[in-house]
Structures are given as structure tokens and as C-alpha cells.
Design a protein around this motif. Sequence first.
Motif, mmCIF file in Angstrom:
data_model
loop_
_atom_site.group_PDB
_atom_site.id
_atom_site.type_symbol
_atom_site.label_atom_id
_atom_site.label_comp_id
_atom_site.label_asym_id
_atom_site.label_seq_id
_atom_site.Cartn_x
_atom_site.Cartn_y
_atom_site.Cartn_z
ATOM 1 N N SER A 2 0.826 -1.200 0.000
ATOM 2 C CA SER A 2 0.000 0.000 0.000
ATOM 3 C C SER A 2 0.864 1.256 0.000
ATOM 4 O O SER A 2 2.041 1.230 0.331
ATOM 5 N N GLU A 4 0.735 3.711 2.016
ATOM 6 C CA GLU A 4 1.171 4.086 3.362
ATOM 7 C C GLU A 4 2.492 3.432 3.741
ATOM 8 O O GLU A 4 3.277 4.008 4.471
ATOM 9 N N GLU A 34 -7.195 3.942 -1.953
ATOM 10 C CA GLU A 34 -6.521 4.313 -0.700
ATOM 11 C C GLU A 34 -6.926 5.724 -0.274
ATOM 12 O O GLU A 34 -7.167 5.977 0.908
#
Length: 101
Positions: A2, A4, A34
Amino acid sequence: MSWENNFKQYDTSTGYGNPKEWKQSFYQRMSQEEAFIIVEKSQETPYQILGITTKATQKEIKSAFRKKITEWHPDVNQHRIQEATIMSQKIIAAYTLLIKK
């Protein structure tokens, strides 16, 4: 993986590191999915996060993004790094949802 997981702080105390890593990190984009999840968790609209009206032009959106991300970037806010990281993610998410590519 992801977005992040790729969002990281750079330790500049010993220099600015590898320019290629900085460039790759800069061009890493958050996906729409996201971004939607982050904005949904914040319980604010993307417009509220960027401090603009719903009638904002693409130029105004970009300008608001730059102003907010400059204000909240974690490298600038070392004294409140956790809050700055969360705000930066929200700002990037809002921009990702509003900007037309």
C-alpha cells in the motif's frame, strides 16, 4: 504494497540521501481506493480538508494542495510528527480524489 508503507520520513541529519530514491518517492502515487479510505476515515470532505469550495477550479485545487502540504509536511513539523503525518496523508488523499489527471 500500500501507499502508506511507502510513506516514510527521511533522516536528513547526515545529508539528503540518494536523489533517485527521492525522485521515485515523489512520483509514487496514492491510488483512488486508498485516498477514498483515508478521506472517509477523517469524516471530512476533500474540499474541507483542502479548505476550498466545491466550485474550485483545478488551479485552485492545486494551489490549495501546495499550500496545505507545505504547512503540514512532516519534515517541517518535527515537533508534532505524528499529527503532521496524518494531516499530510489526508491532504494527499483529498488532492488525489479532486485532481483530474
